[in-house]
Scaffold this motif. Structure first.
Motif, PDB file in Angstrom:
ATOM      1  N   THR A  13       0.882  -1.316   0.165  1.00  0.00           N
ATOM      2  CA  THR A  13      -0.055  -0.309  -0.016  1.00  0.00           C
ATOM      3  C   THR A  13       0.488   1.681   0.093  1.00  0.00           C
ATOM      4  N   GLY A  14       2.301   1.575  -0.003  1.00  0.00           N
ATOM      5  CA  GLY A  14       2.414   2.175   0.453  1.00  0.00           C
ATOM      6  C   GLY A  14       3.139   2.665   1.377  1.00  0.00           C
ATOM      7  N   ALA A  15       2.915   1.965   1.912  1.00  0.00           N
ATOM      8  CA  ALA A  15       3.287   2.146   4.256  1.00  0.00           C
ATOM      9  C   ALA A  15       5.022   1.910   4.353  1.00  0.00           C
ATOM     10  N   LEU A  16       5.468   2.529   5.075  1.00  0.00           N
ATOM     11  CA  LEU A  16       6.658   2.509   5.546  1.00  0.00           C
ATOM     12  C   LEU A  16       6.233   1.088   6.647  1.00  0.00           C
ATOM     13  N   ARG A  17       7.350  -0.099   6.400  1.00  0.00           N
ATOM     14  CA  ARG A  17       7.257  -1.174   7.327  1.00  0.00           C
ATOM     15  C   ARG A  17       8.808  -1.352   8.135  1.00  0.00           C
ATOM     16  N   ALA A  18       9.342  -0.999   7.674  1.00  0.00           N
ATOM     17  CA  ALA A  18      10.652  -0.940   8.370  1.00  0.00           C
ATOM     18  C   ALA A  18      11.787  -0.303   7.921  1.00  0.00           C
ATOM     19  N   GLY A  19      13.291  -0.628   7.980  1.00  0.00           N
ATOM     20  CA  GLY A  19      13.831   0.234   7.703  1.00  0.00           C
ATOM     21  C   GLY A  19      15.517  -0.047   8.542  1.00  0.00           C
ATOM     22  N   LEU A  20      16.150   0.768   8.348  1.00  0.00           N
ATOM     23  CA  LEU A  20      17.823   0.759   9.049  1.00  0.00           C
ATOM     24  C   LEU A  20      18.142   2.341   7.849  1.00  0.00           C
ATOM     25  N   GLY A  21      18.683   2.895   9.796  1.00  0.00           N
ATOM     26  CA  GLY A  21      19.667   4.853   9.212  1.00  0.00           C
ATOM     27  C   GLY A  21      21.268   4.632   9.451  1.00  0.00           C
ATOM     28  N   VAL A  22      21.634   4.926   9.015  1.00  0.00           N
ATOM     29  CA  VAL A  22      22.452   5.403  10.140  1.00  0.00           C
ATOM     30  C   VAL A  22      22.797   7.308  10.043  1.00  0.00           C
ATOM     31  N   ALA A  23      23.065   7.820  10.962  1.00  0.00           N
ATOM     32  CA  ALA A  23      22.912   9.704  10.975  1.00  0.00           C
ATOM     33  C   ALA A  23      24.681   9.440  10.518  1.00  0.00           C
ATOM     34  N   SER A  24      24.752  11.295   9.816  1.00  0.00           N
ATOM     35  CA  SER A  24      25.583  11.364   9.546  1.00  0.00           C
ATOM     36  C   SER A  24      26.587  11.412  10.616  1.00  0.00           C
TER      37      SER A  24
END
Length: 220
Positions: free
Chosen positions: A76-87
């Motif tokens: 449906t286009g909904a964000l369900r998971a993610g991985l992030g590393v800030a600057s």
């Protein structure tokens, strides 16, 4: 050491600000690519994965805040998971509900590593954290996100339990590193008004304080 020193309400930040996205635990099957046709390097600022209908299901890129992240979306286009590393190097992982609101978050903020669990509205309800000096703690919040209860273990092993109203801690229970228990009750302005302690010789004491925080009476 006085009761107010022993029941000092030093705050450990357990629900630090969540930066970036989160990651899922899904495993993806690899597809074979002929070695001759595979490029040795691809350089880009953003990669997008789309399904057969052209709908975005995954993004690998940089946000406007400088966070390098992988975001995974459902059909449906909904964000369900993610991985992030800030600057600044802070990594974060998270799982999101069907409406895209965060439900579970894991990350490192400075020297504090923490896990945050949220309700369906995305409001943090519980967290667990460990500071760089080894101090660890658990925090529980109400539906409005107000901190209502914490359990903290200091680097020297001394545990402290705190119960709060909507604004501040009102009851504190601790055991010092050398085994001395104490209970304190605080007024709405944060001043200790009553304390019950057990000393090293086994003698108990009840102390009452006035509105200014000065001793008013004690037994014995």
């Amino acid at each position: 050491m006085t009761i107010k020193e022993r029941i000092g309400f030093v705050t450990l930040t357990l629900a630090a600000a969540f930066i970036g996205g989160a990651v899922s635990g899904h495993m993806f099957a690899a597809s074979a690519v002929g070695a001759a046709s595979a490029p040795k390097m691809i350089t880009a600022q953003k990669f997008m994965l789309v399904d057969a209908n052209g709908k975005t299901r995954g993004v690998f890129g940089l946000t406007s805040r400088g966070v390098a992240q992988v975001a995974v979306f459902d059909g449906t286009g909904a964000l369900r998971a993610g991985l992030g590393v800030a600057s600044n190097g802070g990594p974060s992982l998270g799982i999101f509900g069907k409406d895209g609101k965060a439900r579970a978050e894991i990350g490192i903020n400075g020297a504090v590593s923490r896990i945050v669990l949220s309700d369906a509205a995305g409001t943090a309800q519980a967290s667990i954290g460990v500071a760089g000096d080894g101090q660890s703690g658990i925090a529980l919040m109400d539906k409005q996100g107000n901190l209502r209860a914490t359990m903290i273990v200091a680097p020297d092993g001394a545990p402290t339990l705190r119960l709060s109203d909507q604004n501040r801690a009102r009851v504190g229970l601790d055991v010092t590193a050398d085994g001395l228990p104490g209970l304190a009750m605080l007024s709405v302005d944060g001043k200790t008004r009553a304390a019950l302690t057990l000393n090293g010789d086994g003698a108990g004491a009840l102390t009452l304080f006035d509105a200014a925080g000065k001793t008013a009476s004690s037994v014995p």
